[in-house]
Design a protein around this motif. Structure first.
Motif, PDB file in Angstrom:
ATOM      1  N   ARG A  37       6.375  -2.069   0.742  1.00 47.57           N
ATOM      2  CA  ARG A  37       5.416  -0.992   0.528  1.00 47.57           C
ATOM      3  C   ARG A  37       4.143  -1.536  -0.124  1.00 47.57           C
ATOM      4  O   ARG A  37       4.213  -2.308  -1.079  1.00 47.57           O
ATOM      5  N   ASP A  41       4.112   3.595  -2.690  1.00 51.82           N
ATOM      6  CA  ASP A  41       4.980   3.086  -3.756  1.00 51.82           C
ATOM      7  C   ASP A  41       5.008   4.070  -4.921  1.00 51.82           C
ATOM      8  O   ASP A  41       4.532   5.211  -4.794  1.00 51.82           O
ATOM      9  N   GLU A 160       0.284  -3.077   4.368  1.00 53.34           N
ATOM     10  CA  GLU A 160       1.529  -2.584   4.964  1.00 53.34           C
ATOM     11  C   GLU A 160       1.576  -2.881   6.467  1.00 53.34           C
ATOM     12  O   GLU A 160       2.662  -3.037   7.026  1.00 53.34           O
TER      13      GLU A 160
END
Length: 214
Positions: A37, A41, A160
């Motif tokens: 992540r 998060d 990501e």
């Protein structure tokens, strides 16, 4: 109030088994801490909870509505896989149903939590108050964050999707962000429209300009 305290408050409001749900909360914290992540998060969770706190007085009428949006915040990105993004919200909603139902939380509350999580897939809400409006706006608070935080968010999302080539990422991200500027208003609640909308539009224009350079 810390995220764990907000969880406990929400569970008490809906008369859930506080002790039995400790392991559920701990499992969610582990999920939110997964190493893949970037943006999605624990910081994002904390920011959504903080934004909900700002909206609580103006958009939510009851304690049960408040508890529902807090629980939805905890579950809404509990499952986050960039390789299958279309399934994230559906699977997170299923997780909410499976985790909450055995611990004394009523079917109506569980259904609301799951519906809020599923709705976060499209960010398409028409109402201007109530749980759906408040959760919609809180999840999108990041668009109105101070410039440095917004830029960090953009970098975190890019991380990501590090495996996606720049051009493809720019096209995909533009397709996601552009529709927000095309709306009459990005946000649904009166407070968010007044307090967050101008900065959100500035931030989005800057990011779209950056993406256009690729």
């Amino acid at each position: 109030m810390k995220r764990e305290e907000l969880w406990d408050e929400a569970v008490r409001v809906v008369r859930g088994d506080l002790h039995g749900l400790v392991s559920v909360r701990e499992d969610l914290e582990r999920r939110w801490s997964e190493p893949h992540r970037g943006y999605h998060d624990l910081r994002h969770l904390d920011e959504v909870l903080a934004a909900l706190g700002e909206l609580r007085g103006g958009a939510l009428d009851t304690d049960d509505e408040w508890a529902s949006v807090v629980l939805a915040a905890w579950f809404h990105d509990a499952i986050y896989d960039v390789r299958a993004p279309a399934d994230n919200e559906r699977l997170s909603a299923e997780l909410a149903r499976e985790a909450l139902s055995p611990h004394g939380i009523g079917d109506d509350v569980v259904a609301t939590v799951a519906a809020l999580v599923e709705a976060s897939a499209t960010h398409d809400v028409s109402v201007s108050s109530g749980p759906h409006a408040a959760f919609h706006d809180a999840d999108l608070w990041i668009l109105a964050a101070p410039e440095s935080r917004f830029d960090a968010y953009c970098a975190d999302v890019r991380r990501e999707y590090a495996e996606v080539p720049d051009t493809a990422y720019a096209e995909g991200r533009t397709a996601i962000l552009s529709p927000f500027l095309e709306r009459a208003s990005i946000y649904r609640t009166a407070l968010a429209r007044e307090a967050w909308e101008p900065q959100a539009r500035l931030n989005l224009r800057r990011e779209l300009a950056r993406l256009h350079l690729h």
